[in-house]
Design a protein around this motif. Structure first.
Motif, short mmCIF file in Angstrom:
data_model
loop_
_atom_site.label_atom_id
_atom_site.label_comp_id
_atom_site.label_asym_id
_atom_site.label_seq_id
_atom_site.Cartn_x
_atom_site.Cartn_y
_atom_site.Cartn_z
N THR A 31 34.93 81.99 66.64
CA THR A 31 35.92 81.14 65.96
C THR A 31 35.23 80.15 65.02
N GLU A 32 33.91 80.23 64.94
CA GLU A 32 33.14 79.34 64.07
C GLU A 32 33.49 79.61 62.60
N GLN A 33 33.47 78.55 61.82
CA GLN A 33 33.66 78.70 60.38
C GLN A 33 32.41 79.37 59.80
N TRP A 34 32.61 80.33 58.91
CA TRP A 34 31.48 81.02 58.31
C TRP A 34 30.75 80.07 57.36
N PRO A 35 29.44 79.90 57.53
CA PRO A 35 28.68 79.06 56.59
C PRO A 35 28.70 79.70 55.20
N ASP A 36 28.89 78.88 54.18
CA ASP A 36 28.87 79.44 52.83
C ASP A 36 28.20 78.49 51.86
N TYR A 37 27.78 79.06 50.75
CA TYR A 37 27.09 78.34 49.69
C TYR A 37 27.67 78.82 48.37
N ARG A 38 28.03 77.90 47.52
CA ARG A 38 28.63 78.28 46.23
C ARG A 38 27.66 78.00 45.09
N PHE A 39 27.51 79.03 44.26
CA PHE A 39 26.65 78.94 43.08
C PHE A 39 27.54 78.70 41.86
N GLY A 40 26.91 78.48 40.74
CA GLY A 40 27.65 78.35 39.49
C GLY A 40 27.99 79.71 38.92
N ARG A 41 28.10 79.77 37.61
CA ARG A 41 28.52 81.01 36.94
C ARG A 41 27.38 81.98 36.66
N THR A 42 26.13 81.55 36.81
CA THR A 42 25.02 82.47 36.55
C THR A 42 24.75 83.30 37.80
N VAL A 43 24.26 84.51 37.60
CA VAL A 43 23.95 85.39 38.73
C VAL A 43 22.75 84.80 39.47
N ASP A 48 17.05 82.05 44.40
CA ASP A 48 18.26 81.24 44.60
C ASP A 48 18.96 81.63 45.90
N ARG A 49 19.07 82.93 46.15
CA ARG A 49 19.76 83.42 47.34
C ARG A 49 19.00 83.06 48.61
N THR A 50 17.67 83.21 48.58
CA THR A 50 16.85 82.86 49.74
C THR A 50 16.92 81.37 50.02
N ASP A 51 16.89 80.56 48.97
CA ASP A 51 17.00 79.10 49.13
C ASP A 51 18.36 78.72 49.71
N ALA A 52 19.42 79.37 49.26
CA ALA A 52 20.76 79.09 49.78
C ALA A 52 20.86 79.46 51.25
N LEU A 53 20.30 80.60 51.63
CA LEU A 53 20.29 80.99 53.05
C LEU A 53 19.56 79.95 53.88
N SER A 54 18.46 79.44 53.35
CA SER A 54 17.68 78.42 54.04
C SER A 54 18.51 77.16 54.27
N VAL A 55 19.25 76.74 53.25
CA VAL A 55 20.12 75.57 53.38
C VAL A 55 21.14 75.78 54.49
N LEU A 56 21.59 77.03 54.66
CA LEU A 56 22.59 77.36 55.68
C LEU A 56 21.97 77.57 57.06
N VAL A 90 20.41 88.95 58.10
CA VAL A 90 19.72 87.66 58.22
C VAL A 90 19.64 87.28 59.69
N ARG A 91 18.81 86.30 59.97
CA ARG A 91 18.74 85.76 61.32
C ARG A 91 18.78 84.25 61.24
N SER A 92 19.36 83.67 62.29
CA SER A 92 19.39 82.22 62.36
C SER A 92 17.98 81.76 62.75
N TRP A 93 17.65 80.57 62.31
CA TRP A 93 16.36 80.02 62.69
C TRP A 93 16.39 79.65 64.15
N SER A 94 15.25 79.70 64.80
CA SER A 94 15.17 79.27 66.20
C SER A 94 15.71 77.86 66.32
N GLY A 95 16.54 77.65 67.30
CA GLY A 95 17.11 76.34 67.51
C GLY A 95 18.44 76.15 66.83
#
Length: 98
Positions: A31-43, A48-56, A90-95
């Motif tokens: 029931t957890e909300q899915w973590p998400d990251y929104r980018f601008g209009r550039t692909v 960028d994708r790896t950094d966004a996953l890290s933030v999440l 992907v995998r969640s970080w330990s902890g």
């Protein structure tokens, strides 16, 4: 995570709507909300994708690669605009508990 340090695996997906890219981690059977990251209009680039996953709180599973799928904006309508969906394991970080 009940005494385990093992990271849980999930599927991260990225899609575009109205010119804006969004990356999210599908947390199925929860029931957890899915973590998400929104980018601008550039692909978003690979970095960028790896950094966004890290933030999440996630990282690609070792050896995982992005796959791209073409879909229809309106199912069962062949003349519907194309929607591109990227996915990676992907995998969640330990902890990080999700």
């Amino acid at each position: 995570m009940s005494g385990q340090n093992a990271a849980r695996e999930f599927t991260a997906q990225m899609s575009v709507r109205d010119g804006h890219w969004r990356l999210y981690v599908a947390l199925m059977n929860t029931t957890e909300q899915w973590p998400d990251y929104r980018f601008g209009r550039t692909v978003p680039t690979f970095t960028d994708r790896t950094d966004a996953l890290s933030v999440l709180g996630f990282e690609p599973v070792p050896g995982a690669e992005w796959t791209w799928t073409e879909d229809s904006e309106t199912p069962d309508k062949p003349d519907s605009p194309v929607v591109l969906i990227a996915a990676i394991r992907v995998r969640s970080w330990s902890g990080v508990s999700v």
